[in-house]
Design a protein around this motif. Structure first.
Motif, PDB file in Angstrom:
ATOM      1  N   GLN A  37      19.595  62.086  74.654  1.00 51.92           N
ATOM      2  CA  GLN A  37      18.921  60.734  74.631  1.00 51.92           C
ATOM      3  C   GLN A  37      17.382  61.172  75.247  1.00 51.92           C
ATOM      4  O   GLN A  37      17.394  61.699  76.276  1.00 51.92           O
ATOM      5  CB  GLN A  37      19.536  59.916  75.349  1.00 51.92           C
ATOM      6  CG  GLN A  37      18.669  58.388  75.627  1.00 51.92           C
ATOM      7  CD  GLN A  37      19.442  57.302  76.590  1.00 51.92           C
ATOM      8  OE1 GLN A  37      20.393  57.759  77.473  1.00 51.92           O
ATOM      9  NE2 GLN A  37      19.310  56.176  76.336  1.00 51.92           N
ATOM     10  N   GLY A  40      11.343  59.834  72.780  1.00 55.90           N
ATOM     11  CA  GLY A  40      10.844  59.789  71.451  1.00 55.90           C
ATOM     12  C   GLY A  40      11.502  59.709  70.454  1.00 55.90           C
ATOM     13  O   GLY A  40      11.515  58.837  69.547  1.00 55.90           O
ATOM     14  N   GLN A  41      12.808  60.098  70.534  1.00 55.02           N
ATOM     15  CA  GLN A  41      13.997  60.181  69.558  1.00 55.02           C
ATOM     16  C   GLN A  41      15.150  59.239  69.713  1.00 55.02           C
ATOM     17  O   GLN A  41      16.063  58.939  68.897  1.00 55.02           O
ATOM     18  CB  GLN A  41      14.571  61.610  69.448  1.00 55.02           C
ATOM     19  CG  GLN A  41      13.396  62.598  68.864  1.00 55.02           C
ATOM     20  CD  GLN A  41      12.865  62.034  67.624  1.00 55.02           C
ATOM     21  OE1 GLN A  41      13.288  61.803  66.950  1.00 55.02           O
ATOM     22  NE2 GLN A  41      11.535  62.541  67.581  1.00 55.02           N
ATOM     23  N   GLY A  42      15.316  58.543  71.041  1.00 53.67           N
ATOM     24  CA  GLY A  42      16.366  57.583  71.181  1.00 53.67           C
ATOM     25  C   GLY A  42      17.390  58.307  71.401  1.00 53.67           C
ATOM     26  O   GLY A  42      17.492  59.559  71.701  1.00 53.67           O
TER      27      GLY A  42
ATOM     28  N   PHE B  88      22.312  48.508  73.434  1.00 49.05           N
ATOM     29  CA  PHE B  88      22.203  49.469  72.028  1.00 49.05           C
ATOM     30  C   PHE B  88      23.458  49.088  71.096  1.00 49.05           C
ATOM     31  O   PHE B  88      24.620  48.920  71.392  1.00 49.05           O
ATOM     32  CB  PHE B  88      22.675  51.025  72.474  1.00 49.05           C
ATOM     33  CG  PHE B  88      21.578  51.832  73.277  1.00 49.05           C
ATOM     34  CD1 PHE B  88      21.701  51.622  74.657  1.00 49.05           C
ATOM     35  CD2 PHE B  88      20.429  52.230  72.557  1.00 49.05           C
ATOM     36  CE1 PHE B  88      20.723  52.337  75.470  1.00 49.05           C
ATOM     37  CE2 PHE B  88      19.319  52.930  73.447  1.00 49.05           C
ATOM     38  CZ  PHE B  88      19.551  52.840  74.717  1.00 49.05           C
ATOM     39  N   PHE B 102      22.745  55.261  66.513  1.00 54.53           N
ATOM     40  CA  PHE B 102      22.013  54.274  67.397  1.00 54.53           C
ATOM     41  C   PHE B 102      21.024  53.737  66.919  1.00 54.53           C
ATOM     42  O   PHE B 102      20.071  54.385  66.517  1.00 54.53           O
ATOM     43  CB  PHE B 102      22.011  54.562  68.871  1.00 54.53           C
ATOM     44  CG  PHE B 102      23.483  55.144  69.513  1.00 54.53           C
ATOM     45  CD1 PHE B 102      24.150  56.102  69.503  1.00 54.53           C
ATOM     46  CD2 PHE B 102      23.991  54.134  70.297  1.00 54.53           C
ATOM     47  CE1 PHE B 102      25.372  56.486  70.078  1.00 54.53           C
ATOM     48  CE2 PHE B 102      25.383  54.393  71.145  1.00 54.53           C
ATOM     49  CZ  PHE B 102      25.735  55.472  70.863  1.00 54.53           C
ATOM     50  N   GLY B 103      20.680  52.408  67.473  1.00 55.91           N
ATOM     51  CA  GLY B 103      19.220  51.765  67.416  1.00 55.91           C
ATOM     52  C   GLY B 103      18.749  52.310  68.707  1.00 55.91           C
ATOM     53  O   GLY B 103      19.369  53.042  69.715  1.00 55.91           O
ATOM     54  N   LYS B 104      17.270  51.892  68.677  1.00 57.86           N
ATOM     55  CA  LYS B 104      16.583  52.501  69.822  1.00 57.86           C
ATOM     56  C   LYS B 104      16.645  51.630  71.259  1.00 57.86           C
ATOM     57  O   LYS B 104      16.382  51.957  72.316  1.00 57.86           O
ATOM     58  CB  LYS B 104      15.126  51.917  69.686  1.00 57.86           C
ATOM     59  CG  LYS B 104      14.605  53.232  68.326  1.00 57.86           C
ATOM     60  CD  LYS B 104      14.162  54.520  68.910  1.00 57.86           C
ATOM     61  CE  LYS B 104      13.214  55.527  67.906  1.00 57.86           C
ATOM     62  NZ  LYS B 104      14.242  56.005  66.868  1.00 57.86           N
TER      63      LYS B 104
END
Lengths: 114, 112
Positions: A37, A40-42, B88, B102-104
């Motif tokens: 995590q 920038g990339q989630g 999420f 996953f979404g952000k």
């Protein structure tokens, strides 16, 4: 234990050094997953283990990243020659088996590469 | 490829209902999930729904799935300050995929 545990909880290292991150899955869970995590990339999937084998390494970002799992339990994620862009939270999850519908996550290891 | 989209922020008043929305692109998704992350903490599984269902309710949480539109929502009734977190949305694709996509994440902000 009752949940997924990870160690260390925080790690600060210098660029170029190697680091090892550890994950202890829920007892009896045969499937284990690593995610990363970052701002920038989630949340990104890195690698999946079923037992001791890793049939899906598709998410590993480079050959500096490797992982192993021994005894069908504890897993170690190793990052060699760390770079600043490796700074992120590394999350481990486990599920009963590959078909398991739920993945339970550990608290993560916060890695900072200076 | 697989993609999961969510709004970044949602602000609601304490006591109101919160509705967090998510869209996904993979029509072969088998399970869809909502995870909650509080500051400095890991991901907590809130609820999940199998793709052949259209609704699931669990206490204050209601999940609605519109498979035709590939739209998933999470409704939190009577929102409390303790619900303040990042939520999420995630999917498990079919076809042998193992990792979740996953979404952000949606930051839920509770106004007093």
């Amino acid at each position: 234990g009752a949940g997924v545990s990870q160690s260390p909880s925080n790690k600060v290292t210098e660029k170029g050094k190697d680091v090892e991150l550890r994950c202890d899955p829920i007892s009896g869970h045969t499937a284990l997953y690593w995610y990363r995590q970052s701002l920038g990339q989630g949340l990104e999937f890195l690698i999946y283990f079923q037992g001791n084998s890793a049939p899906d390494k598709s998410g590993l970002p480079s050959d500096r990243f490797s992982a192993e799992r021994t005894g069908g339990s504890v897993s170690t994620l190793t990052i060699q020659r760390t770079q600043q862009e490796d700074s992120a939270v590394y999350l481990c999850a486990s599920s009963f088996d590959r078909a398991g519908e739920t993945q339970y996550f550990g608290p993560g290891t916060r890695l900072l590469v200076l | 490829g697989e993609d999961v989209e969510q709004s970044l922020f949602l602000s609601v008043r304490e006591g109101d209902s919160s509705v967090i929305n998510c869209t996904y692109t993979d029509s072969s998704s088998t399970y869809l999930y909502w995870y909650k992350q509080e500051p400095g903490a890991g991901l907590q599984l809130l609820t999940y729904i199998f793709s052949n269902m259209d609704m699931k309710q669990d206490q204050r949480l209601t999940v609605l799935l519109n498979k035709k539109d590939k739209h998933l929502s999470l409704r939190i009734a009577d929102t409390q300050t303790g619900d303040s977190a990042i939520y999420f949305c995630a999917e498990k694709a079919g076809g042998g995929a193992d990792g979740l996509t996953f979404g952000k994440g949606t930051h839920l902000i509770i106004q007093p």
